[in-house]
Design a protein around this motif. Structure first.
Motif, PDB file in Angstrom:
ATOM      1  N   LEU A  80      -4.483 -22.897 -13.341  1.00 53.02           N
ATOM      2  CA  LEU A  80      -3.177 -22.342 -13.180  1.00 53.02           C
ATOM      3  C   LEU A  80      -2.644 -22.782 -11.809  1.00 53.02           C
ATOM      4  O   LEU A  80      -1.462 -23.191 -11.640  1.00 53.02           O
ATOM      5  N   GLU A  81      -3.454 -23.100 -10.976  1.00 48.73           N
ATOM      6  CA  GLU A  81      -3.169 -23.284  -9.657  1.00 48.73           C
ATOM      7  C   GLU A  81      -2.757 -24.903  -9.693  1.00 48.73           C
ATOM      8  O   GLU A  81      -1.802 -25.153  -8.830  1.00 48.73           O
ATOM      9  N   ARG A  82      -3.355 -25.692 -10.238  1.00 50.25           N
ATOM     10  CA  ARG A  82      -2.785 -27.189 -10.470  1.00 50.25           C
ATOM     11  C   ARG A  82      -1.647 -27.273 -11.206  1.00 50.25           C
ATOM     12  O   ARG A  82      -0.779 -28.132 -10.780  1.00 50.25           O
ATOM     13  N   GLU A  83      -1.468 -26.437 -12.119  1.00 51.91           N
ATOM     14  CA  GLU A  83      -0.202 -26.510 -12.926  1.00 51.91           C
ATOM     15  C   GLU A  83       1.025 -26.028 -12.177  1.00 51.91           C
ATOM     16  O   GLU A  83       2.104 -26.371 -12.206  1.00 51.91           O
ATOM     17  N   ARG A  84       0.614 -24.976 -11.134  1.00 52.49           N
ATOM     18  CA  ARG A  84       1.690 -24.488 -10.218  1.00 52.49           C
ATOM     19  C   ARG A  84       2.018 -25.601  -9.249  1.00 52.49           C
ATOM     20  O   ARG A  84       3.289 -25.649  -8.996  1.00 52.49           O
ATOM     21  N   GLU A  85       1.061 -26.184  -8.743  1.00 53.17           N
ATOM     22  CA  GLU A  85       1.341 -27.089  -7.775  1.00 53.17           C
ATOM     23  C   GLU A  85       2.247 -28.524  -8.465  1.00 53.17           C
ATOM     24  O   GLU A  85       3.169 -28.868  -7.673  1.00 53.17           O
ATOM     25  N   GLN A  86       1.819 -28.819  -9.772  1.00 51.32           N
ATOM     26  CA  GLN A  86       2.482 -29.831 -10.353  1.00 51.32           C
ATOM     27  C   GLN A  86       4.045 -29.308 -10.594  1.00 51.32           C
ATOM     28  O   GLN A  86       5.047 -30.058 -10.762  1.00 51.32           O
ATOM     29  N   LEU A  87       4.325 -28.093 -10.997  1.00 48.38           N
ATOM     30  CA  LEU A  87       5.722 -27.675 -11.125  1.00 48.38           C
ATOM     31  C   LEU A  87       6.372 -27.501  -9.767  1.00 48.38           C
ATOM     32  O   LEU A  87       7.692 -28.066  -9.866  1.00 48.38           O
ATOM     33  N   ALA A  88       5.731 -27.391  -8.738  1.00 46.81           N
ATOM     34  CA  ALA A  88       6.447 -27.262  -7.474  1.00 46.81           C
ATOM     35  C   ALA A  88       6.927 -28.804  -7.235  1.00 46.81           C
ATOM     36  O   ALA A  88       7.975 -29.080  -6.684  1.00 46.81           O
ATOM     37  N   GLN A  89       6.116 -29.724  -7.238  1.00 45.66           N
ATOM     38  CA  GLN A  89       6.267 -31.152  -7.025  1.00 45.66           C
ATOM     39  C   GLN A  89       7.417 -31.675  -8.008  1.00 45.66           C
ATOM     40  O   GLN A  89       8.284 -32.308  -7.595  1.00 45.66           O
ATOM     41  N   ILE A  90       7.520 -31.036  -9.273  1.00 44.53           N
ATOM     42  CA  ILE A  90       8.540 -31.508 -10.210  1.00 44.53           C
ATOM     43  C   ILE A  90       9.865 -30.910  -9.866  1.00 44.53           C
ATOM     44  O   ILE A  90      10.775 -31.720  -9.564  1.00 44.53           O
ATOM     45  N   ALA A  91       9.822 -29.510  -9.230  1.00 39.39           N
ATOM     46  CA  ALA A  91      11.082 -29.109  -8.719  1.00 39.39           C
ATOM     47  C   ALA A  91      11.450 -29.768  -7.473  1.00 39.39           C
ATOM     48  O   ALA A  91      12.746 -29.920  -7.488  1.00 39.39           O
ATOM     49  N   VAL A  92      10.774 -30.368  -6.579  1.00 40.32           N
ATOM     50  CA  VAL A  92      11.148 -31.062  -5.362  1.00 40.32           C
ATOM     51  C   VAL A  92      11.594 -32.091  -5.700  1.00 40.32           C
ATOM     52  O   VAL A  92      12.739 -32.752  -5.386  1.00 40.32           O
ATOM     53  N   MET A  93      10.881 -33.208  -6.731  1.00 40.64           N
ATOM     54  CA  MET A  93      11.439 -34.269  -7.322  1.00 40.64           C
ATOM     55  C   MET A  93      12.841 -33.983  -8.011  1.00 40.64           C
ATOM     56  O   MET A  93      13.815 -34.983  -7.627  1.00 40.64           O
ATOM     57  N   GLU A  94      13.042 -32.957  -8.785  1.00 44.06           N
ATOM     58  CA  GLU A  94      14.552 -32.825  -9.343  1.00 44.06           C
ATOM     59  C   GLU A  94      15.384 -32.572  -8.402  1.00 44.06           C
ATOM     60  O   GLU A  94      16.461 -32.902  -8.596  1.00 44.06           O
ATOM     61  N   GLU A  95      15.156 -31.778  -7.101  1.00 46.29           N
ATOM     62  CA  GLU A  95      16.135 -31.400  -6.236  1.00 46.29           C
ATOM     63  C   GLU A  95      16.496 -32.783  -5.515  1.00 46.29           C
ATOM     64  O   GLU A  95      17.397 -32.851  -5.131  1.00 46.29           O
ATOM     65  N   ARG A  96      15.472 -33.359  -5.241  1.00 39.67           N
ATOM     66  CA  ARG A  96      15.770 -34.792  -4.612  1.00 39.67           C
ATOM     67  C   ARG A  96      16.586 -35.786  -5.484  1.00 39.67           C
ATOM     68  O   ARG A  96      17.632 -36.421  -4.774  1.00 39.67           O
ATOM     69  N   ALA A  97      16.380 -35.755  -6.776  1.00 43.43           N
ATOM     70  CA  ALA A  97      17.387 -36.609  -7.401  1.00 43.43           C
ATOM     71  C   ALA A  97      18.727 -36.130  -7.389  1.00 43.43           C
ATOM     72  O   ALA A  97      19.739 -36.751  -7.660  1.00 43.43           O
ATOM     73  N   SER A  98      18.743 -34.620  -7.527  1.00 51.99           N
ATOM     74  CA  SER A  98      20.360 -33.965  -7.416  1.00 51.99           C
ATOM     75  C   SER A  98      20.792 -34.552  -6.211  1.00 51.99           C
ATOM     76  O   SER A  98      22.112 -34.754  -6.290  1.00 51.99           O
ATOM     77  N   ILE A  99      20.127 -34.235  -4.990  1.00 49.58           N
ATOM     78  CA  ILE A  99      20.805 -34.591  -3.679  1.00 49.58           C
ATOM     79  C   ILE A  99      20.903 -36.260  -3.760  1.00 49.58           C
ATOM     80  O   ILE A  99      22.156 -36.522  -3.194  1.00 49.58           O
ATOM     81  N   ALA A 100      20.401 -36.947  -4.239  1.00 51.41           N
ATOM     82  CA  ALA A 100      20.534 -38.555  -4.551  1.00 51.41           C
ATOM     83  C   ALA A 100      21.968 -38.864  -4.903  1.00 51.41           C
ATOM     84  O   ALA A 100      22.745 -39.570  -4.795  1.00 51.41           O
ATOM     85  N   ARG A 101      21.894 -37.889  -6.382  1.00 44.92           N
ATOM     86  CA  ARG A 101      23.291 -38.142  -7.033  1.00 44.92           C
ATOM     87  C   ARG A 101      24.355 -37.748  -6.150  1.00 44.92           C
ATOM     88  O   ARG A 101      25.312 -38.324  -6.306  1.00 44.92           O
ATOM     89  N   GLU A 102      24.520 -36.687  -5.725  1.00 45.71           N
ATOM     90  CA  GLU A 102      25.246 -36.122  -4.701  1.00 45.71           C
ATOM     91  C   GLU A 102      25.701 -37.183  -3.710  1.00 45.71           C
ATOM     92  O   GLU A 102      26.996 -37.237  -3.548  1.00 45.71           O
ATOM     93  N   LEU A 103      24.642 -37.658  -3.134  1.00 40.29           N
ATOM     94  CA  LEU A 103      24.857 -38.532  -1.819  1.00 40.29           C
ATOM     95  C   LEU A 103      25.592 -39.734  -2.470  1.00 40.29           C
ATOM     96  O   LEU A 103      26.639 -40.287  -1.985  1.00 40.29           O
ATOM     97  N   HIS A 104      25.164 -40.327  -3.599  1.00 39.62           N
ATOM     98  CA  HIS A 104      25.979 -41.480  -4.194  1.00 39.62           C
ATOM     99  C   HIS A 104      27.343 -41.167  -4.578  1.00 39.62           C
ATOM    100  O   HIS A 104      28.198 -42.169  -4.113  1.00 39.62           O
ATOM    101  N   ASP A 105      27.595 -40.073  -4.905  1.00 43.71           N
ATOM    102  CA  ASP A 105      28.722 -39.510  -5.511  1.00 43.71           C
ATOM    103  C   ASP A 105      29.861 -39.365  -3.925  1.00 43.71           C
ATOM    104  O   ASP A 105      30.928 -40.004  -4.132  1.00 43.71           O
ATOM    105  N   ILE A 106      29.252 -39.107  -3.088  1.00 44.26           N
ATOM    106  CA  ILE A 106      30.046 -39.056  -1.923  1.00 44.26           C
ATOM    107  C   ILE A 106      30.354 -40.361  -1.226  1.00 44.26           C
ATOM    108  O   ILE A 106      31.581 -40.746  -0.889  1.00 44.26           O
ATOM    109  N   VAL A 107      29.449 -41.199  -1.195  1.00 42.23           N
ATOM    110  CA  VAL A 107      29.380 -42.580  -0.721  1.00 42.23           C
ATOM    111  C   VAL A 107      30.533 -43.174  -1.326  1.00 42.23           C
ATOM    112  O   VAL A 107      31.352 -44.043  -1.085  1.00 42.23           O
ATOM    113  N   ALA A 108      30.381 -43.473  -2.874  1.00 39.91           N
ATOM    114  CA  ALA A 108      31.020 -43.980  -3.786  1.00 39.91           C
ATOM    115  C   ALA A 108      32.452 -43.707  -3.546  1.00 39.91           C
ATOM    116  O   ALA A 108      33.614 -44.320  -3.615  1.00 39.91           O
TER     117      ALA A 108
END
Length: 167
Positions: A80-108
């Protein structure tokens, strides 16, 4: 015999420990019933000794079951601890992808606005230099805002990157 019976019941498979219990009980009953002339325990001690042997065996079997149960709980907690850590990493990656999309939209958007402004200024440069100057000033202001927004977002990204690394 009771210590040996407990040890076998606590450490061996159930079939092996039962295979040790049956002959132990048989020996206890045999000795109690057939050999009283050697100052042995006597026939009246057969039942209590048999119950004691079964109790010792039961305690050993219980301890083995409990240890297995605790190991399984620890394994589940680790999983469960390993799964929680993996879910946290996935959440961080999804947040970064969202920020990257927003950054791309602003720059474009900013680059598109600046490009349209520069093209308009170029067309008015010879005919109406004041209009061209005004348009270039707006393009410059838009570029400065875009750079400021990019810096703000990059500062946020760097801060969240440090936060994620410190976890």
């Amino acid at each position: 015999p009771f210590v040996a019976l407990y040890t076998i019941a606590a450490t061996q498979e159930r079939r092996v420990s039962l295979a040790a219990l049956v002959p132990t009980v048989a020996v206890i009953v045999f000795i109690s019933l057939n050999l009283p002339e050697y100052d042995g325990p006597g026939p009246e001690s057969a039942a209590p000794n048999t119950l004691a042997a079964a109790g010792v065996w039961g305690l050993g079997a219980y301890m083995q079951t409990r240890r297995r149960y605790l190991r399984e709980l620890e394994a589940r907690a680790d999983q469960l601890e390993r799964e929680r850590e993996q879910l946290a990493q996935i959440a961080v990656m999804e947040e970064r992808a969202s920020i990257a999309r927003e950054l791309h939209d602003i720059v474009a958007h900013s680059v598109t606005v600046m490009l349209v402004g520069v093209r308009g200024a170029r067309e008015h440069l010879r005919i109406a230099p004041d209009v061209a100057e005004d348009t270039l000033a707006r393009v410059e202001t838009s570029g400065e805002r875009s750079v400021a927004e990019l810096r703000r977002i990059l500062t946020l990204l760097r801060g969240s990157h440090r936060d994620a690394d410190s976890r």
